[in-house]
Design an enzyme around this catalytic site. Structure first.
Site, PDB file in Angstrom:
ATOM      1  N   SER A  13      59.829  65.623  17.573  1.00  0.00           N
ATOM      2  CA  SER A  13      59.576  66.723  18.920  1.00  0.00           C
ATOM      3  C   SER A  13      58.214  67.229  18.689  1.00  0.00           C
ATOM      4  O   SER A  13      57.663  67.688  19.753  1.00  0.00           O
ATOM      5  CB  SER A  13      60.863  67.716  18.893  1.00  0.00           C
ATOM      6  OG  SER A  13      60.725  68.532  17.824  1.00  0.00           O
ATOM      7  N   ASN A  14      57.797  67.412  17.426  1.00  0.00           N
ATOM      8  CA  ASN A  14      56.365  68.034  17.401  1.00  0.00           C
ATOM      9  C   ASN A  14      55.435  67.110  17.949  1.00  0.00           C
ATOM     10  O   ASN A  14      54.210  67.176  18.524  1.00  0.00           O
ATOM     11  CB  ASN A  14      56.217  68.262  15.911  1.00  0.00           C
ATOM     12  CG  ASN A  14      56.839  69.905  15.593  1.00  0.00           C
ATOM     13  OD1 ASN A  14      56.041  70.575  16.165  1.00  0.00           O
ATOM     14  ND2 ASN A  14      57.877  69.902  14.978  1.00  0.00           N
ATOM     15  N   MET A  90      58.504  63.185   5.980  1.00  0.00           N
ATOM     16  CA  MET A  90      59.243  63.686   4.731  1.00  0.00           C
ATOM     17  C   MET A  90      58.869  63.087   3.457  1.00  0.00           C
ATOM     18  O   MET A  90      59.700  62.461   2.663  1.00  0.00           O
ATOM     19  CB  MET A  90      60.702  63.666   5.047  1.00  0.00           C
ATOM     20  CG  MET A  90      61.435  64.457   5.987  1.00  0.00           C
ATOM     21  SD  MET A  90      60.685  66.231   5.679  1.00  0.00           S
ATOM     22  CE  MET A  90      61.400  67.042   7.194  1.00  0.00           C
ATOM     23  N   ARG A  91      57.681  62.982   3.316  1.00  0.00           N
ATOM     24  CA  ARG A  91      57.094  62.243   1.999  1.00  0.00           C
ATOM     25  C   ARG A  91      55.772  63.102   1.320  1.00  0.00           C
ATOM     26  O   ARG A  91      54.940  63.491   2.430  1.00  0.00           O
ATOM     27  CB  ARG A  91      56.871  60.783   2.434  1.00  0.00           C
ATOM     28  CG  ARG A  91      57.029  59.922   1.648  1.00  0.00           C
ATOM     29  CD  ARG A  91      56.831  58.302   2.232  1.00  0.00           C
ATOM     30  NE  ARG A  91      58.001  58.090   2.548  1.00  0.00           N
ATOM     31  CZ  ARG A  91      58.942  57.318   1.689  1.00  0.00           C
ATOM     32  NH1 ARG A  91      58.682  57.396   0.470  1.00  0.00           N
ATOM     33  NH2 ARG A  91      59.919  56.944   2.057  1.00  0.00           N
ATOM     34  N   LEU A  92      55.566  63.281   0.166  1.00  0.00           N
ATOM     35  CA  LEU A  92      54.520  63.825  -0.391  1.00  0.00           C
ATOM     36  C   LEU A  92      53.301  62.902  -0.278  1.00  0.00           C
ATOM     37  O   LEU A  92      53.657  61.757  -0.476  1.00  0.00           O
ATOM     38  CB  LEU A  92      54.788  64.117  -1.999  1.00  0.00           C
ATOM     39  CG  LEU A  92      55.538  65.310  -2.154  1.00  0.00           C
ATOM     40  CD1 LEU A  92      55.363  65.710  -3.771  1.00  0.00           C
ATOM     41  CD2 LEU A  92      54.575  66.840  -1.590  1.00  0.00           C
ATOM     42  N   ASN A 107      49.658  70.042   7.883  1.00  0.00           N
ATOM     43  CA  ASN A 107      51.147  69.912   7.817  1.00  0.00           C
ATOM     44  C   ASN A 107      51.718  71.196   8.550  1.00  0.00           C
ATOM     45  O   ASN A 107      51.276  72.086   8.620  1.00  0.00           O
ATOM     46  CB  ASN A 107      51.553  69.835   6.279  1.00  0.00           C
ATOM     47  CG  ASN A 107      53.240  69.624   6.206  1.00  0.00           C
ATOM     48  OD1 ASN A 107      53.930  68.901   7.166  1.00  0.00           O
ATOM     49  ND2 ASN A 107      53.830  70.183   5.611  1.00  0.00           N
ATOM     50  N   HIS A 109      55.254  73.350   8.617  1.00  0.00           N
ATOM     51  CA  HIS A 109      56.518  73.551   7.587  1.00  0.00           C
ATOM     52  C   HIS A 109      57.444  74.798   8.399  1.00  0.00           C
ATOM     53  O   HIS A 109      56.907  75.640   8.749  1.00  0.00           O
ATOM     54  CB  HIS A 109      56.212  73.776   6.356  1.00  0.00           C
ATOM     55  CG  HIS A 109      57.475  73.916   5.364  1.00  0.00           C
ATOM     56  ND1 HIS A 109      57.959  72.931   4.918  1.00  0.00           N
ATOM     57  CD2 HIS A 109      58.067  75.022   5.006  1.00  0.00           C
ATOM     58  CE1 HIS A 109      59.147  73.192   4.161  1.00  0.00           C
ATOM     59  NE2 HIS A 109      58.850  74.486   4.044  1.00  0.00           N
TER      60      HIS A 109
HETATM   61  C1  GAR Z   1      59.863  70.151  11.959  1.00  0.00           C
HETATM   62  O1  GAR Z   1      60.686  71.259  12.105  1.00  0.00           O
HETATM   63  C2  GAR Z   1      58.770  70.291  10.902  1.00  0.00           C
HETATM   64  O2  GAR Z   1      58.475  71.475  10.599  1.00  0.00           O
HETATM   65  C3  GAR Z   1      59.614  69.859   9.536  1.00  0.00           C
HETATM   66  O3  GAR Z   1      60.424  68.606  10.103  1.00  0.00           O
HETATM   67  C4  GAR Z   1      60.798  68.780  11.569  1.00  0.00           C
HETATM   68  C5  GAR Z   1      60.503  67.800  12.183  1.00  0.00           C
HETATM   69  O4  GAR Z   1      60.964  67.782  13.631  1.00  0.00           O
HETATM   70  N1  GAR Z   1      58.812  69.319   8.557  1.00  0.00           N
HETATM   71  C6  GAR Z   1      59.296  69.804   7.303  1.00  0.00           C
HETATM   72  O5  GAR Z   1      60.252  70.158   6.889  1.00  0.00           O
HETATM   73  C7  GAR Z   1      58.058  69.405   6.200  1.00  0.00           C
HETATM   74  N2  GAR Z   1      58.538  70.034   4.898  1.00  0.00           N
HETATM   75  P1  GAR Z   1      60.401  66.895  14.645  1.00  0.00           P
HETATM   76  O6  GAR Z   1      60.680  65.334  14.066  1.00  0.00           O
HETATM   77  O7  GAR Z   1      61.397  66.957  15.795  1.00  0.00           O
HETATM   78  O8  GAR Z   1      59.097  67.030  15.049  1.00  0.00           O
END
Ligand code: GAR
Length: 200
Positions: A13-14, A90-92, A107, A109
């Protein structure tokens, strides 16, 4: 206009919010590539619909993180990528990629870092009974959600807040904040250059 790659692992979604901001002219960038480590992720469909090339890989098919990051770097160079934008990746990020894109990896968060780093930040906030949470955008370093903070926006949790309702609140912040901050970061040099031109 800068070439960016978006890295994502899930729904995207981002990713979509950034695509929409580019289309509407709110974000001056060219999304040159999606990098995705989950072959079944919905974000790949979104990239296809937006005509954005995707590099999709499976980490298990490589000997090491170094090896797949070298392949990622090859792909980034091929698409002339200047900035890396993590959006639910979701990976470092390892030293191989960090060295190549020093200070040009950001990034997002879903918490007010340094609170609730790592996975399931939204669930962590609910379980902790937090009164406030929010969104952080930061530069990426070798740690888990530890790099220098660029921007934060907070939101208050209601007494009956659920994981789902908090996720909705957080995502609606993310979808506005990320494109706006990217616009600031990616056009900063250009603004400075323009000001310089005016002074001269
Ligand atoms: C988002 O909320 C982002 O902030 C989070 O994953 C989601 C992805 O949503 N990221 C983390 O937790 C990173 N540590 P999306 O796939 O709908 O954009």
């Amino acid at each position: 206009m800068k070439n960016i790659a978006i890295f994502a692992s899930g729904s995207g979604s981002n990713f979509q919010a950034i695509v929409d901001a580019v289309r509407s002219g709110d974000l001056a960038a060219n999304i040159a590539l999606l990098v995705c480590d989950q072959p079944g992720a919905f974000v790949i469909e979104r990239a296809r619909a937006a005509n954005i090339p995707a590099f999709v890989f499976t980490a298990k098919e490589y000997w090491s993180k170094q090896e797949f990051e070298q392949e990622i770097i090859f792909q980034l160079r091929k698409h002339h990528v200047e900035w890396v934008v993590l959006a639910g990746y979701m990976r470092l990020i390892g030293p191989t990629l960090l060295q190549q894109y020093e200070s040009r990896i950001v990034n997002i968060h879903p918490s007010l870092l340094p609170e609730f780093p790592g996975k399931d930040a939204i669930g962590q906030a609910i379980d902790a009974g937090a009164k406030w949470s929010g969104v952080t955008i930061h530069y990426v370093d070798e740690g888990m959600d530890t790099g220098p903070i660029i921007a934060q926006e907070r939101t208050q949790l209601a007494a009956d807040e659920t994981r789902e309702s908090l996720q909705r609140k957080i995502q609606s912040i993310e979808h506005k904040l990320y494109p706006a901050i990217l616009q600031m970061l990616l056009t900063r040099g250009e603004v400075e250059q323009n000001e310089q031109t005016c002074i001269n």
